[in-house]
Design a protein around this motif. Structure first.
Motif, PDB file in Angstrom:
ATOM      1  N   THR A   1      11.275  31.759   9.636  1.00 54.53           N
ATOM      2  CA  THR A   1      11.958  33.102  10.304  1.00 54.53           C
ATOM      3  C   THR A   1      12.874  34.023   9.624  1.00 54.53           C
ATOM      4  N   ASP A   2      13.285  33.249   8.550  1.00 52.75           N
ATOM      5  CA  ASP A   2      14.428  33.815   7.385  1.00 52.75           C
ATOM      6  C   ASP A   2      13.424  34.488   6.395  1.00 52.75           C
ATOM      7  N   LEU A   3      12.239  34.348   6.276  1.00 50.82           N
ATOM      8  CA  LEU A   3      11.476  34.767   5.242  1.00 50.82           C
ATOM      9  C   LEU A   3      11.059  36.211   5.362  1.00 50.82           C
ATOM     10  N   SER A   4      10.946  36.827   4.455  1.00 48.26           N
ATOM     11  CA  SER A   4      10.380  38.380   4.373  1.00 48.26           C
ATOM     12  C   SER A   4       9.243  38.363   4.950  1.00 48.26           C
ATOM     13  N   VAL A   5       8.572  39.499   5.483  1.00 44.16           N
ATOM     14  CA  VAL A   5       7.392  39.853   6.227  1.00 44.16           C
ATOM     15  C   VAL A   5       6.246  39.371   5.228  1.00 44.16           C
ATOM     16  N   GLY A   6       6.355  39.825   4.095  1.00 46.61           N
ATOM     17  CA  GLY A   6       5.394  39.410   2.669  1.00 46.61           C
ATOM     18  C   GLY A   6       5.410  37.871   2.442  1.00 46.61           C
ATOM     19  N   GLN A   7       6.682  37.395   2.486  1.00 42.12           N
ATOM     20  CA  GLN A   7       6.400  35.747   2.287  1.00 42.12           C
ATOM     21  C   GLN A   7       5.896  35.372   3.543  1.00 42.12           C
ATOM     22  N   GLN A   8       6.027  35.486   4.598  1.00 42.13           N
ATOM     23  CA  GLN A   8       5.521  34.926   5.848  1.00 42.13           C
ATOM     24  C   GLN A   8       3.996  35.020   5.541  1.00 42.13           C
ATOM     25  N   GLN A   9       3.694  36.225   5.177  1.00 43.50           N
ATOM     26  CA  GLN A   9       2.016  36.451   5.050  1.00 43.50           C
ATOM     27  C   GLN A   9       1.503  35.395   4.056  1.00 43.50           C
ATOM     28  N   ARG A  10       2.251  35.391   3.029  1.00 44.63           N
ATOM     29  CA  ARG A  10       1.667  34.409   2.097  1.00 44.63           C
ATOM     30  C   ARG A  10       1.821  32.742   2.505  1.00 44.63           C
ATOM     31  N   VAL A  11       2.750  32.510   3.287  1.00 40.69           N
ATOM     32  CA  VAL A  11       2.646  31.240   4.014  1.00 40.69           C
ATOM     33  C   VAL A  11       1.418  31.073   4.692  1.00 40.69           C
ATOM     34  N   ALA A  12       1.277  32.049   5.537  1.00 42.81           N
ATOM     35  CA  ALA A  12       0.008  31.866   6.430  1.00 42.81           C
ATOM     36  C   ALA A  12      -1.423  31.983   5.527  1.00 42.81           C
ATOM     37  N   ALA A  13      -1.264  32.765   4.467  1.00 41.82           N
ATOM     38  CA  ALA A  13      -2.598  32.466   3.672  1.00 41.82           C
ATOM     39  C   ALA A  13      -2.677  31.264   3.251  1.00 41.82           C
ATOM     40  N   ALA A  14      -1.583  30.259   2.592  1.00 39.88           N
ATOM     41  CA  ALA A  14      -1.781  29.228   2.180  1.00 39.88           C
ATOM     42  C   ALA A  14      -2.169  28.103   3.284  1.00 39.88           C
ATOM     43  N   ARG A  15      -1.778  28.222   4.555  1.00 43.41           N
ATOM     44  CA  ARG A  15      -2.131  27.544   5.716  1.00 43.41           C
ATOM     45  C   ARG A  15      -3.792  27.692   5.809  1.00 43.41           C
ATOM     46  N   ALA A  16      -4.309  28.695   5.706  1.00 40.96           N
ATOM     47  CA  ALA A  16      -5.600  28.954   6.028  1.00 40.96           C
ATOM     48  C   ALA A  16      -6.514  28.484   4.991  1.00 40.96           C
ATOM     49  N   LEU A  17      -5.813  28.467   3.679  1.00 47.69           N
ATOM     50  CA  LEU A  17      -6.646  27.823   2.630  1.00 47.69           C
ATOM     51  C   LEU A  17      -6.851  26.150   2.442  1.00 47.69           C
ATOM     52  N   ILE A  18      -5.768  25.644   3.205  1.00 48.63           N
ATOM     53  CA  ILE A  18      -5.458  24.025   2.755  1.00 48.63           C
ATOM     54  C   ILE A  18      -6.842  23.448   3.447  1.00 48.63           C
ATOM     55  N   GLY A  19      -7.247  22.491   2.712  1.00 49.23           N
ATOM     56  CA  GLY A  19      -8.247  21.740   3.045  1.00 49.23           C
ATOM     57  C   GLY A  19      -9.832  22.425   3.067  1.00 49.23           C
TER      58      GLY A  19
END
Length: 281
Positions: free
Chosen positions: A174-192
């Motif tokens: 929740t302390d990340l910028s919107v752009g950083q949160q978007q990149r975390v969400a992308a990594a989550r989709a890619l894993i596995g």
């Protein structure tokens, strides 16, 4: 030719020819006579005769706000089901599955970058990225084999997206910028390495530098796993990088009818659903 186009051309040249031949003979996405409406007896907001996407293909979908792009993605992912027609993913009739079966199928085979990210606030960055592997043994095993451990694979993806700073990794999402949160969400989709990756406006909050790094990682990871990429965006400058480009209003007969009537495809949607990231655009 811009930097993105140069990168894409290089990636195409490096793709194994044998895999391209295999991809051409296998439809990962197969839609036939699909109709979807938000309420029973309401006019459909999606009416698509057919749509086929081959294994390993990169599909770019564009269309104005309210044209039904996110609704289509939700149907592909089994978040919602059509009233008519068939939606097949990897040869499986997703529309014929129960809700629980669709959830299991999505967990095993589909990575989804949500427009509103859907990060869990009490989990760390790495824990958020690894979350799909808690629901899918299949993706967990693939992630572990990729880097020798689940956390290592999560950190590998975060590093490639510029999120490896130790101080950053300890911060609540929740302390990340919107752009950083978007990149975390992308990594989550890619894993596995899911077989199908669905991205709903995944670059909308990224600056030019991070957008390029994101697109590069997305293409490289999809090429490595021969994953099929379904990418929705208003940024038409990205369209030349993809194998196929579809304007949704051109294949959605319901959209054309609603445009003539002056109503968006969200007409008839329950008020409580308007603005939800899974289904609206």
């Amino acid at each position: 030719m811009n930097a993105f186009a140069q990168f894409f051309t290089a990636q195409q040249a490096l793709r194994p020819r044998g895999l391209e031949v295999a991809a051409a003979t296998e439809n990962v996405i197969d839609i036939n006579n699909l109709q979807f409406a938000w309420r029973n007896n309401a006019a459909p907001v999606l009416d698509i005769d057919n749509l086929r996407v081959e294994r390993g293909q990169r599909l770019f979908i564009e269309g104005p706000s309210g044209s039904g792009k996110s609704t289509l993605l939700s149907l592909l992912a089994g978040v919602i089901a059509p009233q008519k027609g068939t939606v097949s993913v990897r040869g499986r009739r997703v529309d014929a599955l129960s809700g629980a079966q669709r959830d299991r199928f999505r967990a095993d085979h589909i990575g989804f970058i949500f427009q509103m990210f859907n990060l869990i606030p009490y989990l760390s960055l790495a824990e958020n990225v690894a979350l799909p592997c808690r629901f899918s043994q299949r993706r967990r095993q693939k992630a572990q084999s990729q880097s020798g451990g689940l956390e290592k694979e999560a950190l590998r993806l975060l590093t490639l997206l510029g999120l490896a700073d130790p101080g950053l990794l300890k911060r609540p999402v929740t302390d990340l910028s919107v752009g950083q949160q978007q990149r975390v969400a992308a990594a989550r989709a890619l894993i596995g390495s899911p077989e199908v990756l669905i991205a709903d406006e995944p670059t909308s909050s990224l600056d030019a530098a991070h957008r390029e790094a994101f697109i590069r990682l997305l293409f490289e990871e999809c090429a490595k796993a021969q994953s099929t990429l379904i990418f929705v965006s208003h940024d038409t400058s990205l369209a030349p990088l993809f194998d196929q480009v579809i304007r949704l209003p051109e294949i959605n007969r319901a959209g054309r009818r609603l445009e003539r009537s002056g109503n968006p495809v969200t007409a008839g949607m329950p008020v409580s659903d308007i603005g939800r990231k899974e289904v609206t655009k």
